[in-house]
Motif scaffolding. Structure first.
Motif, mmCIF file in Angstrom:
data_model
loop_
_atom_site.group_PDB
_atom_site.id
_atom_site.type_symbol
_atom_site.label_atom_id
_atom_site.label_comp_id
_atom_site.label_asym_id
_atom_site.label_seq_id
_atom_site.Cartn_x
_atom_site.Cartn_y
_atom_site.Cartn_z
ATOM 1 N N ASN A 120 0.830 -1.192 0.000
ATOM 2 C CA ASN A 120 0.000 0.000 0.000
ATOM 3 C C ASN A 120 0.869 1.249 0.000
ATOM 4 O O ASN A 120 1.845 1.326 0.745
ATOM 5 C CB ASN A 120 -0.903 -0.011 1.235
ATOM 6 N N LEU A 121 0.501 2.235 -0.824
ATOM 7 C CA LEU A 121 1.170 3.542 -0.867
ATOM 8 C C LEU A 121 0.125 4.619 -0.677
ATOM 9 O O LEU A 121 -0.985 4.527 -1.230
ATOM 10 C CB LEU A 121 1.887 3.745 -2.201
ATOM 11 N N GLY A 122 0.454 5.671 0.107
ATOM 12 C CA GLY A 122 -0.538 6.704 0.340
ATOM 13 C C GLY A 122 0.038 7.925 1.023
ATOM 14 O O GLY A 122 1.244 8.183 1.000
ATOM 15 N N ILE A 123 -0.857 8.670 1.655
ATOM 16 C CA ILE A 123 -0.529 9.938 2.308
ATOM 17 C C ILE A 123 -1.045 9.909 3.743
ATOM 18 O O ILE A 123 -2.154 9.427 4.007
ATOM 19 C CB ILE A 123 -1.178 11.123 1.558
ATOM 20 N N ILE A 144 -3.618 3.550 -1.707
ATOM 21 C CA ILE A 144 -4.060 2.585 -2.703
ATOM 22 C C ILE A 144 -2.967 1.529 -2.869
ATOM 23 O O ILE A 144 -1.776 1.823 -2.699
ATOM 24 C CB ILE A 144 -4.361 3.278 -4.053
ATOM 25 N N GLY A 145 -3.372 0.307 -3.168
ATOM 26 C CA GLY A 145 -2.388 -0.757 -3.325
ATOM 27 C C GLY A 145 -3.005 -1.994 -3.935
ATOM 28 O O GLY A 145 -4.056 -1.934 -4.592
ATOM 29 N N ARG A 174 -6.873 -12.236 -9.197
ATOM 30 C CA ARG A 174 -6.341 -12.552 -7.871
ATOM 31 C C ARG A 174 -5.460 -11.440 -7.311
ATOM 32 O O ARG A 174 -4.931 -11.568 -6.205
ATOM 33 C CB ARG A 174 -5.559 -13.866 -7.931
ATOM 34 N N LEU A 175 -5.292 -10.351 -8.072
ATOM 35 C CA LEU A 175 -4.476 -9.228 -7.613
ATOM 36 C C LEU A 175 -5.280 -7.928 -7.765
ATOM 37 O O LEU A 175 -4.948 -7.072 -8.591
ATOM 38 C CB LEU A 175 -3.176 -9.155 -8.416
ATOM 39 N N PRO A 176 -6.351 -7.766 -6.971
ATOM 40 C CA PRO A 176 -7.203 -6.582 -7.118
ATOM 41 C C PRO A 176 -6.628 -5.362 -6.403
ATOM 42 O O PRO A 176 -5.754 -5.469 -5.532
ATOM 43 C CB PRO A 176 -8.510 -7.022 -6.455
ATOM 44 N N LEU A 177 -7.144 -4.204 -6.769
ATOM 45 C CA LEU A 177 -6.807 -2.966 -6.074
ATOM 46 C C LEU A 177 -7.403 -2.969 -4.671
ATOM 47 O O LEU A 177 -8.463 -3.554 -4.422
ATOM 48 C CB LEU A 177 -7.347 -1.764 -6.840
ATOM 49 N N VAL A 178 -6.708 -2.285 -3.759
ATOM 50 C CA VAL A 178 -7.197 -2.089 -2.397
ATOM 51 C C VAL A 178 -7.112 -0.600 -2.070
ATOM 52 O O VAL A 178 -6.038 0.010 -2.227
ATOM 53 C CB VAL A 178 -6.373 -2.880 -1.360
ATOM 54 N N ASN A 201 -9.378 0.679 7.500
ATOM 55 C CA ASN A 201 -10.307 -0.121 6.699
ATOM 56 C C ASN A 201 -9.772 -0.224 5.278
ATOM 57 O O ASN A 201 -9.298 0.764 4.704
ATOM 58 C CB ASN A 201 -11.695 0.511 6.679
ATOM 59 N N ASN A 202 -9.845 -1.426 4.718
ATOM 60 C CA ASN A 202 -9.297 -1.709 3.398
ATOM 61 C C ASN A 202 -10.412 -2.200 2.486
ATOM 62 O O ASN A 202 -11.000 -3.264 2.734
ATOM 63 C CB ASN A 202 -8.206 -2.769 3.513
ATOM 64 N N PHE A 203 -10.706 -1.419 1.448
ATOM 65 C CA PHE A 203 -11.827 -1.694 0.560
ATOM 66 C C PHE A 203 -11.305 -2.328 -0.731
ATOM 67 O O PHE A 203 -10.569 -1.703 -1.492
ATOM 68 C CB PHE A 203 -12.582 -0.405 0.244
ATOM 69 N N LEU A 204 -11.718 -3.565 -0.972
ATOM 70 C CA LEU A 204 -11.262 -4.301 -2.148
ATOM 71 C C LEU A 204 -12.049 -3.924 -3.395
ATOM 72 O O LEU A 204 -13.270 -3.754 -3.341
ATOM 73 C CB LEU A 204 -11.428 -5.801 -1.918
ATOM 74 N N ASN A 205 -11.342 -3.861 -4.518
ATOM 75 C CA ASN A 205 -12.019 -3.737 -5.806
ATOM 76 C C ASN A 205 -12.322 -5.138 -6.348
ATOM 77 O O ASN A 205 -12.059 -5.458 -7.502
ATOM 78 C CB ASN A 205 -11.144 -2.949 -6.783
#
Length: 285
Positions: A120-123, A144-145, A174-178, A201-205
């Motif tokens: 995961n990378l973010g601010i 996002i990751g 098998r490698l969705p965005l989070v 909280n981690n929301f899966l695409n």
């Protein structure tokens, strides 16, 4: 009506004054230290350990006796951009599980467990500035990751990977965005080390963290007897097989997972600080 408006205005004003007072204390601490450090490029390493909680098709509410909690571990770093904002990156591992026998849809008899990595990378945005040297600093963050999906189910005493079996008749990514969002608080314990708590909280695409999303497929379209057995597990508890097209899950909402962690942050510093430390070292004789 006026009294209500005045009460709300007074409460907002009091809240603003409290924040102003806290900010003044932080600035006072900075002034007492007598030195300013350019925040850009200041680096820290982070680590966290806690629990992970799954939210998806195999649960229909919070069951306090059967939460399906698993461990979560994270390793990462912070790269400060401004007084209050840092870039943030982490490698994380988490384990979650669920079993429908503890839910309202016990007749489907589906279950899973998974142990996944994600990156995961973010601010991260702190409430108080870096140079105010706050002892307690709340923050918000987002990012996002990606995560790798690897759901498994147990049958006849053995665990089997579900994704290759295509239990709903489709091949899913098998490698969705989070997408990640959370809050935390950091408490400074020494000049370099801070400890704190964080809720994320981690929301899966994707709706396939648990290998369940849409409807029961036609059994003839599945690749093997094992796939057919793990696709429809109602006969295991003495019920009639589910008909093709019946709801196996719900694609209306995608899966997510929650982390609650105890975290440590260790300040490394930047090049400017390293030069200053070398200047202050005692000469060797």
């Amino acid at each position: 009506m006026r009294r209500k408006c005045y009460t709300k205005y007074a409460a907002a004003q009091a809240f603003f004054l409290i924040l102003t007072w806290i900010g003044a204390l932080q600035v006072s601490a900075q002034n007492k230290s007598g030195r300013y450090v350019n925040p850009f490029g200041v680096m820290s390493v982070t680590a966290g350990v806690g629990v992970a909680y799954y939210m998806g098709d195999l649960t229909d509410g919070v069951n306090m006796k059967h939460l399906g909690l698993g461990p979560s571990i994270s390793l990462g770093g912070l790269y400060r951009l401004t007084e209050r904002v840092s870039a943030r990156g982490e490698l994380r591992f988490y384990k979650v599980s669920a079993d429908q026998k503890y839910s309202k849809n016990a007749q489907n008899n589906l279950s899973f467990k998974t142990f996944n990595p994600d990156i995961n990378l973010g601010i991260q945005a702190d409430l108080f500035s870096f140079n105010s040297q706050p002892r307690i600093n709340p923050y918000l963050f987002g990012g996002i990751g990606f995560t790798l999906l690897s759901p498994k189910a147990k049958i006849d005493g053995e665990w089997h990977s579900l994704a290759p079996l295509r239990t709903e008749g489709i091949k899913y990514k098998r490698l969705p965005l989070v997408f990640t969002a959370g809050i935390g608080v950091s408490i400074k314990t020494t000049e370099r080390l801070s400890l704190g708590l964080e809720l994320c909280n981690n929301f899966l695409n994707s709706d396939y963290l648990d290998d369940v999303s849409t409807v029961y497929p036609n059994p003839d379209q599945l690749p093997s007897d094992l796939a057919r057995r793990l696709s429809d597990r109602s006969p295991e508890i003495g019920l009639e097989p589910r008909q093709p097209g019946w709801n196996r899950g719900s694609a209306k909402s995608k899966d997510s997972y929650l982390f609650f962690q105890v975290r440590g942050t260790y300040l490394i510093g930047n090049r400017q600080q390293a030069i200053e430390r070398r200047k202050t070292r005692c000469p060797k004789f």
